[in-house]
Design a protein around this motif. Structure first.
Motif, PDB file in Angstrom:
ATOM      1  N   CYS A  96     -26.927 -55.268  39.967  1.00 14.56           N
ATOM      2  CA  CYS A  96     -27.102 -53.926  39.447  1.00 14.56           C
ATOM      3  C   CYS A  96     -27.535 -54.045  37.989  1.00 14.56           C
ATOM      4  CB  CYS A  96     -25.774 -53.184  39.559  1.00 14.56           C
ATOM      5  SG  CYS A  96     -25.688 -51.590  38.735  1.00 14.56           S
ATOM      6  N   ALA A  97     -28.406 -53.143  37.536  1.00 16.81           N
ATOM      7  CA  ALA A  97     -28.900 -53.229  36.169  1.00 16.81           C
ATOM      8  C   ALA A  97     -29.158 -51.837  35.607  1.00 16.81           C
ATOM      9  CB  ALA A  97     -30.180 -54.052  36.119  1.00 16.81           C
ATOM     10  N   VAL A  98     -29.129 -51.757  34.286  1.00 17.54           N
ATOM     11  CA  VAL A  98     -29.366 -50.496  33.574  1.00 17.54           C
ATOM     12  C   VAL A  98     -30.577 -50.632  32.663  1.00 17.54           C
ATOM     13  CG1 VAL A  98     -28.500 -49.022  31.707  1.00 17.54           C
ATOM     14  CG2 VAL A  98     -27.037 -49.544  33.660  1.00 17.54           C
ATOM     15  N   TYR A  99     -31.485 -49.653  32.779  1.00 15.45           N
ATOM     16  CA  TYR A  99     -32.634 -49.555  31.877  1.00 15.45           C
ATOM     17  C   TYR A  99     -32.385 -48.390  30.942  1.00 15.45           C
ATOM     18  CZ  TYR A  99     -37.227 -48.095  30.231  1.00 15.45           C
ATOM     19  OH  TYR A  99     -38.275 -47.698  29.453  1.00 15.45           O
ATOM     20  N   VAL A 100     -32.504 -48.621  29.654  1.00 15.72           N
ATOM     21  CA  VAL A 100     -32.277 -47.568  28.673  1.00 15.72           C
ATOM     22  C   VAL A 100     -33.608 -46.920  28.323  1.00 15.72           C
ATOM     23  CG1 VAL A 100     -31.361 -47.003  26.395  1.00 15.72           C
ATOM     24  CG2 VAL A 100     -30.307 -48.832  27.757  1.00 15.72           C
ATOM     25  N   GLY A 101     -33.759 -45.655  28.694  1.00 15.66           N
ATOM     26  CA  GLY A 101     -34.997 -44.957  28.394  1.00 15.66           C
ATOM     27  C   GLY A 101     -35.358 -43.969  29.473  1.00 15.66           C
ATOM     28  N   ARG A 102     -36.549 -43.409  29.351  1.00 15.58           N
ATOM     29  CA  ARG A 102     -36.991 -42.359  30.268  1.00 15.58           C
ATOM     30  C   ARG A 102     -37.693 -42.887  31.509  1.00 15.58           C
ATOM     31  NH1 ARG A 102     -37.740 -37.098  28.315  1.00 15.58           N
ATOM     32  NH2 ARG A 102     -36.922 -36.755  26.224  1.00 15.58           N
ATOM     33  N   GLY A 103     -38.129 -44.118  31.483  1.00 12.38           N
ATOM     34  CA  GLY A 103     -38.957 -44.638  32.572  1.00 12.38           C
ATOM     35  C   GLY A 103     -38.161 -45.085  33.771  1.00 12.38           C
ATOM     36  N   LEU A 104     -38.872 -45.652  34.749  1.00 12.12           N
ATOM     37  CA  LEU A 104     -38.274 -46.190  35.965  1.00 12.12           C
ATOM     38  C   LEU A 104     -38.977 -47.506  36.273  1.00 12.12           C
ATOM     39  CD1 LEU A 104     -36.087 -45.228  37.943  1.00 12.12           C
ATOM     40  CD2 LEU A 104     -37.906 -44.356  39.412  1.00 12.12           C
ATOM     41  N   PRO A 105     -38.742 -48.516  35.468  1.00 11.58           N
ATOM     42  CA  PRO A 105     -39.466 -49.781  35.637  1.00 11.58           C
ATOM     43  C   PRO A 105     -39.038 -50.550  36.875  1.00 11.58           C
ATOM     44  CG  PRO A 105     -37.820 -49.994  33.920  1.00 11.58           C
ATOM     45  CD  PRO A 105     -37.820 -48.556  34.330  1.00 11.58           C
ATOM     46  N   ASN A 106     -39.964 -51.367  37.371  1.00 11.77           N
ATOM     47  CA  ASN A 106     -39.667 -52.173  38.558  1.00 11.77           C
ATOM     48  C   ASN A 106     -39.746 -53.663  38.258  1.00 11.77           C
ATOM     49  OD1 ASN A 106     -42.400 -52.540  38.309  1.00 11.77           O
ATOM     50  ND2 ASN A 106     -42.941 -51.638  40.271  1.00 11.77           N
ATOM     51  N   PHE A 107     -39.458 -54.042  37.025  1.00 12.87           N
ATOM     52  CA  PHE A 107     -39.442 -55.450  36.675  1.00 12.87           C
ATOM     53  C   PHE A 107     -38.185 -55.760  35.878  1.00 12.87           C
ATOM     54  CE2 PHE A 107     -40.963 -54.547  32.373  1.00 12.87           C
ATOM     55  CZ  PHE A 107     -41.647 -53.362  32.568  1.00 12.87           C
ATOM     56  N   ALA A 108     -37.638 -56.951  36.118  1.00 15.72           N
ATOM     57  CA  ALA A 108     -36.318 -57.302  35.611  1.00 15.72           C
ATOM     58  C   ALA A 108     -36.238 -57.338  34.082  1.00 15.72           C
ATOM     59  CB  ALA A 108     -35.883 -58.650  36.184  1.00 15.72           C
ATOM     60  N   SER A 109     -37.303 -57.768  33.439  1.00 16.99           N
ATOM     61  CA  SER A 109     -37.242 -57.939  31.988  1.00 16.99           C
ATOM     62  C   SER A 109     -37.065 -56.621  31.247  1.00 16.99           C
ATOM     63  CB  SER A 109     -38.502 -58.655  31.485  1.00 16.99           C
ATOM     64  OG  SER A 109     -39.659 -57.901  31.796  1.00 16.99           O
ATOM     65  N   ALA A 110     -37.314 -55.494  31.908  1.00 15.66           N
ATOM     66  CA  ALA A 110     -37.150 -54.188  31.265  1.00 15.66           C
ATOM     67  C   ALA A 110     -35.693 -53.748  31.205  1.00 15.66           C
ATOM     68  CB  ALA A 110     -37.969 -53.132  31.997  1.00 15.66           C
ATOM     69  N   TYR A 111     -34.861 -54.332  32.021  1.00 13.98           N
ATOM     70  CA  TYR A 111     -33.468 -53.909  32.126  1.00 13.98           C
ATOM     71  C   TYR A 111     -32.593 -54.689  31.154  1.00 13.98           C
ATOM     72  CZ  TYR A 111     -34.714 -51.080  36.123  1.00 13.98           C
ATOM     73  OH  TYR A 111     -35.265 -50.121  36.940  1.00 13.98           O
ATOM     74  N   TYR A 112     -31.707 -53.965  30.503  1.00 12.27           N
ATOM     75  CA  TYR A 112     -30.942 -54.576  29.415  1.00 12.27           C
ATOM     76  C   TYR A 112     -29.545 -55.033  29.848  1.00 12.27           C
ATOM     77  CZ  TYR A 112     -29.273 -55.309  24.656  1.00 12.27           C
ATOM     78  OH  TYR A 112     -28.773 -55.873  23.518  1.00 12.27           O
ATOM     79  N   TYR A 113     -28.879 -54.228  30.650  1.00 12.40           N
ATOM     80  CA  TYR A 113     -27.515 -54.550  31.070  1.00 12.40           C
ATOM     81  C   TYR A 113     -27.528 -54.982  32.535  1.00 12.40           C
ATOM     82  CZ  TYR A 113     -26.221 -51.997  26.839  1.00 12.40           C
ATOM     83  OH  TYR A 113     -26.106 -51.568  25.553  1.00 12.40           O
ATOM     84  N   TRP A 114     -26.690 -55.993  32.838  1.00 17.43           N
ATOM     85  CA  TRP A 114     -26.642 -56.550  34.193  1.00 17.43           C
ATOM     86  C   TRP A 114     -25.214 -56.758  34.650  1.00 17.43           C
ATOM     87  CZ3 TRP A 114     -30.974 -57.494  37.147  1.00 17.43           C
ATOM     88  CH2 TRP A 114     -32.207 -57.386  36.494  1.00 17.43           C
ATOM     89  N   GLY A 115     -25.015 -56.587  35.959  1.00 19.07           N
ATOM     90  CA  GLY A 115     -23.741 -56.934  36.539  1.00 19.07           C
ATOM     91  C   GLY A 115     -23.700 -58.411  36.895  1.00 19.07           C
ATOM     92  N   GLN A 116     -22.592 -58.835  37.471  1.00 17.95           N
ATOM     93  CA  GLN A 116     -22.411 -60.250  37.785  1.00 17.95           C
ATOM     94  C   GLN A 116     -23.004 -60.631  39.133  1.00 17.95           C
ATOM     95  OE1 GLN A 116     -20.196 -57.974  38.395  1.00 17.95           O
ATOM     96  NE2 GLN A 116     -19.435 -58.449  40.442  1.00 17.95           N
ATOM     97  N   GLY A 117     -23.357 -59.637  39.939  1.00 23.01           N
ATOM     98  CA  GLY A 117     -23.985 -59.900  41.231  1.00 23.01           C
ATOM     99  C   GLY A 117     -23.002 -59.926  42.376  1.00 23.01           C
ATOM    100  N   THR A 118     -23.491 -59.592  43.558  1.00 22.84           N
ATOM    101  CA  THR A 118     -22.686 -59.653  44.773  1.00 22.84           C
ATOM    102  C   THR A 118     -23.549 -60.269  45.880  1.00 22.84           C
ATOM    103  OG1 THR A 118     -21.298 -58.355  46.301  1.00 22.84           O
ATOM    104  CG2 THR A 118     -23.304 -57.288  45.503  1.00 22.84           C
ATOM    105  N   GLN A 119     -22.955 -61.169  46.643  1.00 25.10           N
ATOM    106  CA  GLN A 119     -23.699 -61.916  47.650  1.00 25.10           C
ATOM    107  C   GLN A 119     -23.862 -61.096  48.924  1.00 25.10           C
ATOM    108  OE1 GLN A 119     -25.042 -65.261  47.580  1.00 25.10           O
ATOM    109  NE2 GLN A 119     -25.953 -64.560  49.512  1.00 25.10           N
ATOM    110  N   VAL A 120     -25.082 -61.067  49.422  1.00 21.89           N
ATOM    111  CA  VAL A 120     -25.386 -60.470  50.724  1.00 21.89           C
ATOM    112  C   VAL A 120     -25.991 -61.567  51.597  1.00 21.89           C
ATOM    113  CG1 VAL A 120     -26.846 -58.836  51.973  1.00 21.89           C
ATOM    114  CG2 VAL A 120     -25.714 -58.146  49.844  1.00 21.89           C
ATOM    115  N   THR A 121     -25.375 -61.799  52.746  1.00 21.25           N
ATOM    116  CA  THR A 121     -25.860 -62.816  53.667  1.00 21.25           C
ATOM    117  C   THR A 121     -26.106 -62.171  55.028  1.00 21.25           C
ATOM    118  OG1 THR A 121     -24.599 -64.536  52.528  1.00 21.25           O
ATOM    119  CG2 THR A 121     -25.413 -65.050  54.735  1.00 21.25           C
ATOM    120  N   VAL A 122     -27.323 -62.331  55.537  1.00 22.73           N
ATOM    121  CA  VAL A 122     -27.691 -61.748  56.822  1.00 22.73           C
ATOM    122  C   VAL A 122     -27.982 -62.887  57.793  1.00 22.73           C
ATOM    123  CG1 VAL A 122     -29.204 -60.150  58.036  1.00 22.73           C
ATOM    124  CG2 VAL A 122     -28.698 -59.794  55.607  1.00 22.73           C
ATOM    125  N   SER A 123     -27.212 -62.962  58.844  1.00 22.00           N
ATOM    126  CA  SER A 123     -27.395 -64.030  59.828  1.00 22.00           C
ATOM    127  C   SER A 123     -28.335 -63.576  60.933  1.00 22.00           C
ATOM    128  CB  SER A 123     -26.050 -64.425  60.420  1.00 22.00           C
ATOM    129  OG  SER A 123     -25.470 -63.334  61.105  1.00 22.00           O
TER     130      SER A 123
END
Length: 124
Positions: A96-123
């Motif tokens: 999960c990530a937060v972008y500060v501003g009015r836009g809706l970017p689709n690239f990771a470098s635009a996002y400033y805050y990040w969570g630690q991540g959660t694993q999803v495994t599909v068998s």
């Protein structure tokens, strides 16, 4: 500072569903978008979906359109990702990530805050 905590990952069979949730706490900006990214082993972090402040504008990666749905609840400070029709290729750590501003970017470098991540495994 904004803290993000994801939950809801796990192991599921192909065709199944999972719902991820992310809670934002701390000094959240007055205007910010929230997004989900995935990262499989040996690959770069990839855009999955994003939602603007109002929740009325969303964006999805082509690979998940029609299968995943992003939503947010500003009263609770949460963003969710409903994942249906899961495929083995969806296996990854989801962030999960937060972008500060009015836009809706689709690239990771635009996002400033990040969570630690959660694993999803599909068998298969």
């Amino acid at each position: 500072q904004v803290q993000l905590v994801e939950s809801g990952g796990g192991l599921v069979q192909a065709g199944g569903s999972l719902r991820l949730s992310c809670a934002a706490t701390g000094r959240t900006p007055s205007r910010y978008a929230m997004g989900w990214f995935s990262q499989a082993p040996g690959k770069e972090r990839e855009f999955v979906a994003a939602v603007d402040l109002s929740g009325g504008r969303t964006d999805y990666a082509d690979s998940v359109k029609g299968r995943f749905t992003i939503s947010r609840d500003n009263a609770k400070g949460t963003v969710g990702l409903q994942m249906d029709g899961l495929k083995p290729e969806d296996t990854a750590v989801y962030y999960c990530a937060v972008y500060v501003g009015r836009g809706l970017p689709n690239f990771a470098s635009a996002y400033y805050y990040w969570g630690q991540g959660t694993q999803v495994t599909v068998s298969s």
